[in-house]
Write a protein that holds these residues in place. Structure first.
Motif, PDB file in Angstrom:
ATOM      1  N   THR A   1       0.829  -0.991  -0.118  1.00 37.18           N
ATOM      2  CA  THR A   1      -0.157  -0.137  -0.067  1.00 37.18           C
ATOM      3  C   THR A   1       0.883   1.200   0.153  1.00 37.18           C
ATOM      4  O   THR A   1       1.935   1.314   0.792  1.00 37.18           O
ATOM      5  CB  THR A   1      -0.898   0.005   1.122  1.00 37.18           C
ATOM      6  OG1 THR A   1      -1.722  -1.178   1.159  1.00 37.18           O
ATOM      7  CG2 THR A   1      -1.847   1.248   1.316  1.00 37.18           C
ATOM      8  N   VAL A   2       0.488   2.277  -0.936  1.00 36.74           N
ATOM      9  CA  VAL A   2       1.526   3.118  -1.201  1.00 36.74           C
ATOM     10  C   VAL A   2       0.786   4.558  -1.020  1.00 36.74           C
ATOM     11  O   VAL A   2      -0.278   4.821  -1.494  1.00 36.74           O
ATOM     12  CB  VAL A   2       2.153   3.156  -2.751  1.00 36.74           C
ATOM     13  CG1 VAL A   2       3.079   4.157  -2.934  1.00 36.74           C
ATOM     14  CG2 VAL A   2       2.550   1.704  -2.807  1.00 36.74           C
ATOM     15  N   GLY A   3       1.349   5.775  -0.503  1.00 38.57           N
ATOM     16  CA  GLY A   3       1.108   7.109  -0.478  1.00 38.57           C
ATOM     17  C   GLY A   3       2.007   7.846  -1.348  1.00 38.57           C
ATOM     18  O   GLY A   3       3.511   7.611  -1.416  1.00 38.57           O
ATOM     19  N   ILE A   4       1.662   9.083  -1.581  1.00 36.45           N
ATOM     20  CA  ILE A   4       2.497   9.675  -2.618  1.00 36.45           C
ATOM     21  C   ILE A   4       2.468  11.221  -2.092  1.00 36.45           C
ATOM     22  O   ILE A   4       1.389  11.715  -1.846  1.00 36.45           O
ATOM     23  CB  ILE A   4       2.107   9.693  -3.935  1.00 36.45           C
ATOM     24  CG1 ILE A   4       2.393   8.444  -4.760  1.00 36.45           C
ATOM     25  CG2 ILE A   4       3.111  10.692  -4.963  1.00 36.45           C
ATOM     26  CD1 ILE A   4       1.774   8.162  -6.082  1.00 36.45           C
ATOM     27  N   VAL A   5       3.679  11.901  -1.765  1.00 34.76           N
ATOM     28  CA  VAL A   5       3.914  13.237  -1.607  1.00 34.76           C
ATOM     29  C   VAL A   5       4.664  13.885  -2.705  1.00 34.76           C
ATOM     30  O   VAL A   5       5.827  13.548  -2.944  1.00 34.76           O
ATOM     31  CB  VAL A   5       4.645  13.316  -0.167  1.00 34.76           C
ATOM     32  CG1 VAL A   5       4.812  14.923   0.088  1.00 34.76           C
ATOM     33  CG2 VAL A   5       3.901  12.686   0.895  1.00 34.76           C
ATOM     34  N   GLN A   6       4.088  15.080  -3.255  1.00 39.28           N
ATOM     35  CA  GLN A   6       4.862  15.748  -4.352  1.00 39.28           C
ATOM     36  C   GLN A   6       5.157  17.075  -4.354  1.00 39.28           C
ATOM     37  O   GLN A   6       4.687  17.556  -3.338  1.00 39.28           O
ATOM     38  CB  GLN A   6       3.776  15.814  -5.625  1.00 39.28           C
ATOM     39  CG  GLN A   6       4.153  16.437  -6.996  1.00 39.28           C
ATOM     40  CD  GLN A   6       3.075  16.866  -7.880  1.00 39.28           C
ATOM     41  OE1 GLN A   6       3.293  15.883  -8.846  1.00 39.28           O
ATOM     42  NE2 GLN A   6       2.306  17.680  -7.521  1.00 39.28           N
ATOM     43  N   ASN A   7       6.399  17.326  -4.679  1.00 40.69           N
ATOM     44  CA  ASN A   7       7.104  18.726  -4.412  1.00 40.69           C
ATOM     45  C   ASN A   7       7.664  19.306  -6.165  1.00 40.69           C
ATOM     46  O   ASN A   7       8.043  18.272  -6.785  1.00 40.69           O
ATOM     47  CB  ASN A   7       8.060  18.735  -3.585  1.00 40.69           C
ATOM     48  CG  ASN A   7       8.396  20.145  -3.194  1.00 40.69           C
ATOM     49  OD1 ASN A   7       7.702  21.220  -3.661  1.00 40.69           O
ATOM     50  ND2 ASN A   7       9.306  20.282  -2.362  1.00 40.69           N
ATOM     51  N   GLY A   8       7.212  20.331  -6.146  1.00 39.82           N
ATOM     52  CA  GLY A   8       7.885  21.110  -7.454  1.00 39.82           C
ATOM     53  C   GLY A   8       7.747  22.618  -7.222  1.00 39.82           C
ATOM     54  O   GLY A   8       6.648  23.164  -6.805  1.00 39.82           O
ATOM     55  N   THR A   9       8.658  23.391  -7.878  1.00 39.55           N
ATOM     56  CA  THR A   9       8.440  24.801  -7.730  1.00 39.55           C
ATOM     57  C   THR A   9       7.691  25.296  -9.014  1.00 39.55           C
ATOM     58  O   THR A   9       7.040  26.149  -8.686  1.00 39.55           O
ATOM     59  CB  THR A   9       9.851  25.418  -7.724  1.00 39.55           C
ATOM     60  OG1 THR A   9      10.482  24.920  -6.242  1.00 39.55           O
ATOM     61  CG2 THR A   9       9.876  26.970  -7.714  1.00 39.55           C
ATOM     62  N   TRP A  10       7.818  24.894  -9.979  1.00 38.95           N
ATOM     63  CA  TRP A  10       7.242  25.210 -11.242  1.00 38.95           C
ATOM     64  C   TRP A  10       6.960  24.077 -11.892  1.00 38.95           C
ATOM     65  O   TRP A  10       7.288  23.004 -11.872  1.00 38.95           O
ATOM     66  CB  TRP A  10       8.063  26.230 -12.195  1.00 38.95           C
ATOM     67  CG  TRP A  10       8.985  25.574 -13.022  1.00 38.95           C
ATOM     68  CD1 TRP A  10       9.015  25.135 -14.219  1.00 38.95           C
ATOM     69  CD2 TRP A  10      10.265  25.060 -12.375  1.00 38.95           C
ATOM     70  NE1 TRP A  10      10.303  24.580 -14.471  1.00 38.95           N
ATOM     71  CE2 TRP A  10      11.110  24.727 -13.532  1.00 38.95           C
ATOM     72  CE3 TRP A  10      10.993  25.471 -11.067  1.00 38.95           C
ATOM     73  CZ2 TRP A  10      12.343  24.145 -13.347  1.00 38.95           C
ATOM     74  CZ3 TRP A  10      12.239  24.966 -11.196  1.00 38.95           C
ATOM     75  CH2 TRP A  10      13.134  24.225 -12.240  1.00 38.95           C
ATOM     76  N   ALA A  11       5.763  23.747 -12.626  1.00 39.97           N
ATOM     77  CA  ALA A  11       5.169  22.354 -13.012  1.00 39.97           C
ATOM     78  C   ALA A  11       5.673  21.070 -12.364  1.00 39.97           C
ATOM     79  O   ALA A  11       6.398  20.251 -12.850  1.00 39.97           O
ATOM     80  CB  ALA A  11       5.941  22.481 -14.372  1.00 39.97           C
ATOM     81  N   PRO A  12       5.038  21.188 -10.964  1.00 38.41           N
ATOM     82  CA  PRO A  12       5.173  19.928 -10.430  1.00 38.41           C
ATOM     83  C   PRO A  12       5.013  18.651 -11.088  1.00 38.41           C
ATOM     84  O   PRO A  12       3.578  18.713 -11.494  1.00 38.41           O
ATOM     85  CB  PRO A  12       4.597  19.926  -9.182  1.00 38.41           C
ATOM     86  CG  PRO A  12       3.724  21.113  -9.195  1.00 38.41           C
ATOM     87  CD  PRO A  12       4.187  22.078 -10.452  1.00 38.41           C
ATOM     88  N   ALA A  13       5.456  17.608 -11.167  1.00 34.42           N
ATOM     89  CA  ALA A  13       5.147  16.234 -12.033  1.00 34.42           C
ATOM     90  C   ALA A  13       5.430  15.054 -11.197  1.00 34.42           C
ATOM     91  O   ALA A  13       5.196  14.072 -11.640  1.00 34.42           O
ATOM     92  CB  ALA A  13       5.876  16.274 -13.119  1.00 34.42           C
TER      93      ALA A  13
END
Ligand code: FEO
Length: 400
Positions: A340-352
């Motif tokens: 089982t998986v969770g996701i945390v995303q970071n990006g300063t412009w156009a986070p992908a």
């Protein structure tokens, strides 16, 4: 000076440690070295089971000569051709010209590929269920393709009830005098390295390993002699249970493994916050790794161990932070599944990174991705506390 030990009345351990090698397969760091195991069966006929890596040849030859005490080797049983076990085949043939190689058709093909001599008349080909009588001992051969190469086979000695298991049941880590599992605290000294060894070396071939376990279940095995690590002569069910889990990608521990790829620390700050909140929610086991700091082979081993994973990752060159991309690539190559998986995303412009990690995970088998995702623009803000809480709640809900 020889470094051998008696295993049973007729069976001798003649393997060697390599404590200098930096990386196994030139990939995996070896903080505690590695043992290359080899065994001599001294019966009416003498059988050597596998040779060892070229780096420790001199000690190996000394060990052989000591145990042989003037006798010759009749058979060299080749359970596995990878050069950490097969490197000295030609050297041994030169030293013992009357010795017959014993392997299967795939073994012969690899002997031909690795070496320059014509092995047409020097190899005895065996197939599933064939036996080789040595006098009072008879070895029966069972094919174990892809545990870890296609030619791998194991053999069983009916008299001593010993399984020569090739790479199966091996571990990283040199043997500090104790060649048997009960001569050290295996759980403290070897378990993590055994998991790292299994996950990274054999992990891709869970189904094939499970097939080998099924074959082994039909035999009365009192002792397992692997090609790396201690010989198992007690509590075999402990290690068999671990192999049962690993080969079916079943987690050992209900807990959260947070894997963080962070460039300047902002993603890590979010990962730390999530770790704190998971503990506040009462999750017993929470571990957090910086994927840039910890070698991927250790991360793979931890993924084999834990039930729940969180990927917290920066966007980099419009893609996944490279060290995290490496980890996902390895997970896919090693057929990791059932988490089982969770996701945390970071990006300063156009986070992908979040979308791309999700796609990677969706291409793996039986990965359950928690719907809620934390989305960071450069740095996690106090105003996002409820977003983090929602994510942690959804994640802990998935653990019930
Ligand atoms: Fe220990 Fe696949 O070699």
């Amino acid at each position: 000076m020889h470094t051998t030990r008696k295993v049973t009345d007729d069976l001798y351990y003649i393997g060697c440690n390599d404590r200098k090698l930096e990386r196994f397969e030139n990939l995996f760091t070896l903080p505690n070295g590695v043992s290359y195991n080899s065994y001599l069966i001294m019966d009416e006929k003498v059988a050597l089971t596998d040779t060892i890596d070229a780096d420790v040849t001199d000690q190996f030859i000394e060990n052989i000569n000591y145990v042989l005490n003037g006798r010759n080797i009749d058979y060299l049983i080749i359970h596995h051709m990878e050069p950490d076990h097969g490197a000295n085949i030609k050297r041994l043939m030169d030293l013992y010209p009357d010795m017959t190689l014993v392997g299967n058709v795939k073994t012969k093909k690899m002997v031909d590929q690795f070496f320059d001599f014509d092995c047409e008349d020097c190899i005895q080909i065996v197939k599933e269920g064939d036996s080789l009588n040595l006098g009072s001992h008879t070895l029966t051969f069972y094919m174990a393709p892809m545990v870890h190469w296609p030619e791998v086979m194991v053999s069983y000695d009916e008299k001593d009830k010993v399984l020569f298991s090739a790479d199966g049941f091996g571990t990283f880590g040199a043997l500090d005098g104790g060649i048997f599992n009960d001569e050290a605290n295996f759980e403290e000294k070897y378990l993590d390295e055994a998991r790292r060894y299994y996950g990274n070396i054999v992990g891709k071939y869970g189904m094939q390993t499970a097939n080998l376990l099924k074959k082994a279940a039909g035999l009365d095995i009192q002792m397992i002699c692997p090609l790396h690590g201690p010989i198992w002569r007690s509590d075999l069910s402990y290690f068999l249970e671990k192999y049962d889990r690993w080969s079916t990608y079943t987690p050992e521990t209900e807990g959260v493994l947070i894997l963080c790829g962070s460039v300047y620390g902002h993603t890590m700050a979010a990962a730390e916050k999530i770790a704190l909140k998971l503990k506040e929610k009462g999750v017993k086991e929470v571990v957090l790794y910086d994927v840039s700091k910890t070698e991927v082979s250790y991360l793979i081993a931890e993924i084999f161990k834990y039930s729940h994973l969180i990927f917290a990752c920066a966007t980099y060159n419009n893609g996944i932070f490279p060290k995290m991309a490496d980890l996902l690539h390895d997970m896919k190559a090693l057929a990791l599944q059932k988490r089982t998986v969770g996701i945390v995303q970071n990006g300063t412009w156009a986070p992908a990174s979040g979308k791309l990690i999700r796609e990677e995970l969706e291409s793996m088998k039986d990965m359950k991705i928690v719907d809620k995702q934390v989305n960071i623009l450069s740095a996690l803000k106090a105003a996002q506390e409820s977003e983090v809480d929602d994510f942690v709640s959804a994640f802990t809900e998935s653990m019930k």
